[in-house]
Design a protein around this motif. Structure first.
Motif, PDB file in Angstrom:
ATOM      1  N   ASP A  70       0.827  -1.215   0.000  1.00  0.00           N
ATOM      2  CA  ASP A  70       0.000   0.000   0.000  1.00  0.00           C
ATOM      3  C   ASP A  70       0.856   1.257   0.000  1.00  0.00           C
ATOM      4  N   ARG A  71       1.977   1.223   0.701  1.00  0.00           N
ATOM      5  CA  ARG A  71       2.868   2.392   0.732  1.00  0.00           C
ATOM      6  C   ARG A  71       3.500   2.628  -0.637  1.00  0.00           C
ATOM      7  N   PHE A  72       3.868   1.552  -1.328  1.00  0.00           N
ATOM      8  CA  PHE A  72       4.397   1.708  -2.682  1.00  0.00           C
ATOM      9  C   PHE A  72       3.308   2.228  -3.621  1.00  0.00           C
ATOM     10  N   ALA A  73       2.095   1.704  -3.494  1.00  0.00           N
ATOM     11  CA  ALA A  73       0.978   2.137  -4.336  1.00  0.00           C
ATOM     12  C   ALA A  73       0.686   3.627  -4.132  1.00  0.00           C
ATOM     13  N   ALA A  74       0.787   4.108  -2.903  1.00  0.00           N
ATOM     14  CA  ALA A  74       0.549   5.525  -2.616  1.00  0.00           C
ATOM     15  C   ALA A  74       1.572   6.415  -3.337  1.00  0.00           C
ATOM     16  N   LEU A  75       2.727   5.867  -3.659  1.00  0.00           N
ATOM     17  CA  LEU A  75       3.766   6.596  -4.391  1.00  0.00           C
ATOM     18  C   LEU A  75       3.688   6.342  -5.896  1.00  0.00           C
ATOM     19  N   ASP A  76       2.640   5.640  -6.336  1.00  0.00           N
ATOM     20  CA  ASP A  76       2.469   5.228  -7.727  1.00  0.00           C
ATOM     21  C   ASP A  76       3.667   4.409  -8.205  1.00  0.00           C
ATOM     22  N   CYS A  77       4.131   3.515  -7.341  1.00  0.00           N
ATOM     23  CA  CYS A  77       5.273   2.661  -7.643  1.00  0.00           C
ATOM     24  C   CYS A  77       4.797   1.214  -7.753  1.00  0.00           C
ATOM     25  N   ALA A  78       4.950   0.649  -8.937  1.00  0.00           N
ATOM     26  CA  ALA A  78       4.552  -0.737  -9.166  1.00  0.00           C
ATOM     27  C   ALA A  78       5.639  -1.680  -8.658  1.00  0.00           C
ATOM     28  N   LEU A  79       5.230  -2.773  -8.068  1.00  0.00           N
ATOM     29  CA  LEU A  79       6.143  -3.809  -7.604  1.00  0.00           C
ATOM     30  C   LEU A  79       6.142  -4.946  -8.618  1.00  0.00           C
ATOM     31  N   VAL A  80       7.328  -5.386  -9.020  1.00  0.00           N
ATOM     32  CA  VAL A  80       7.466  -6.492  -9.965  1.00  0.00           C
ATOM     33  C   VAL A  80       8.657  -7.322  -9.519  1.00  0.00           C
ATOM     34  N   ALA A  81       8.440  -8.631  -9.349  1.00  0.00           N
ATOM     35  CA  ALA A  81       9.519  -9.534  -8.939  1.00  0.00           C
ATOM     36  C   ALA A  81       9.887 -10.446 -10.097  1.00  0.00           C
ATOM     37  N   LEU A  82      11.096 -10.997 -10.027  1.00  0.00           N
ATOM     38  CA  LEU A  82      11.488 -11.984 -11.028  1.00  0.00           C
ATOM     39  C   LEU A  82      12.427 -13.003 -10.406  1.00  0.00           C
ATOM     40  N   SER A  83      12.429 -14.178 -11.007  1.00  0.00           N
ATOM     41  CA  SER A  83      13.285 -15.262 -10.547  1.00  0.00           C
ATOM     42  C   SER A  83      13.444 -16.275 -11.673  1.00  0.00           C
ATOM     43  N   VAL A  84      14.507 -17.061 -11.593  1.00  0.00           N
ATOM     44  CA  VAL A  84      14.715 -18.114 -12.581  1.00  0.00           C
ATOM     45  C   VAL A  84      13.797 -19.311 -12.343  1.00  0.00           C
ATOM     46  N   ASP A  85      13.127 -19.361 -11.204  1.00  0.00           N
ATOM     47  CA  ASP A  85      12.216 -20.482 -10.946  1.00  0.00           C
ATOM     48  C   ASP A  85      11.040 -20.451 -11.919  1.00  0.00           C
ATOM     49  N   SER A  86      10.390 -21.594 -12.063  1.00  0.00           N
ATOM     50  CA  SER A  86       9.296 -21.716 -13.028  1.00  0.00           C
ATOM     51  C   SER A  86       8.043 -21.003 -12.543  1.00  0.00           C
TER      52      SER A  86
END
Length: 142
Positions: A70-86
């Motif tokens: 919610d704190r990231f959303a209030a800053l208009d900051c999208a969260l995106v994760a990545l990993s080599v896992d399937s």
């Protein structure tokens, strides 16, 4: 969905990206379906990696980030994760996080196989270091 061995067309990159450089658009499979960086145009994005699903440290970090979403959303900051896992590993992992911690992971986790998108975006040595300790990049997609 594309098979992880057959990636979609990708912009030509003559040299690895460095901090502060523009990030080219890309699409990839994620826990929320097809992910396209272009969909986040004009927003701040925190793109972070983790070395493996189901590890205690990565799990605690994801729980903390999800609780702060919610704190990231209030800053208009999208969260995106990545990993080599399937993708299937990611889906099982976020289900386990919800079952054990009652926390929902509502940001996409990109499936990034070893020969995937990110080795073509960032210097391979930097990526290998990130695999060992995880990392976050904050940038504005213009």
């Amino acid at each position: 969905m594309t098979d992880q061995t057959q990636l979609p067309p990708f912009p030509s990159i003559t040299a690895p990206l460095r901090l502060g450089e523009a990030v080219p658009g890309f699409t990839a499979r994620s826990t929320q379906g097809q992910f396209s960086l272009a969909d986040l145009r004009g927003r701040w994005v925190m793109l972070f990696s983790h070395p493996a699903d189901f590890t205690p440290v990565c799990t605690s970090e994801f729980v903390a980030i999800a609780r702060a979403a919610d704190r990231f959303a209030a800053l208009d900051c999208a969260l995106v994760a990545l990993s080599v896992d399937s993708l299937f590993s990611h889906l099982a992992w976020i289900r386990m996080i919800h079952d054990r911690f009652d926390v929902r992971i509502e940001f996409p986790i990109i499936e990034d196989p070893v020969d995937g998108h990110c080795p073509r975006l960032w210097d391979a040595r930097t990526r290998c270091a990130r695999r060992l300790r995880g990392s976050g990049e904050l940038f504005r997609r213009s």
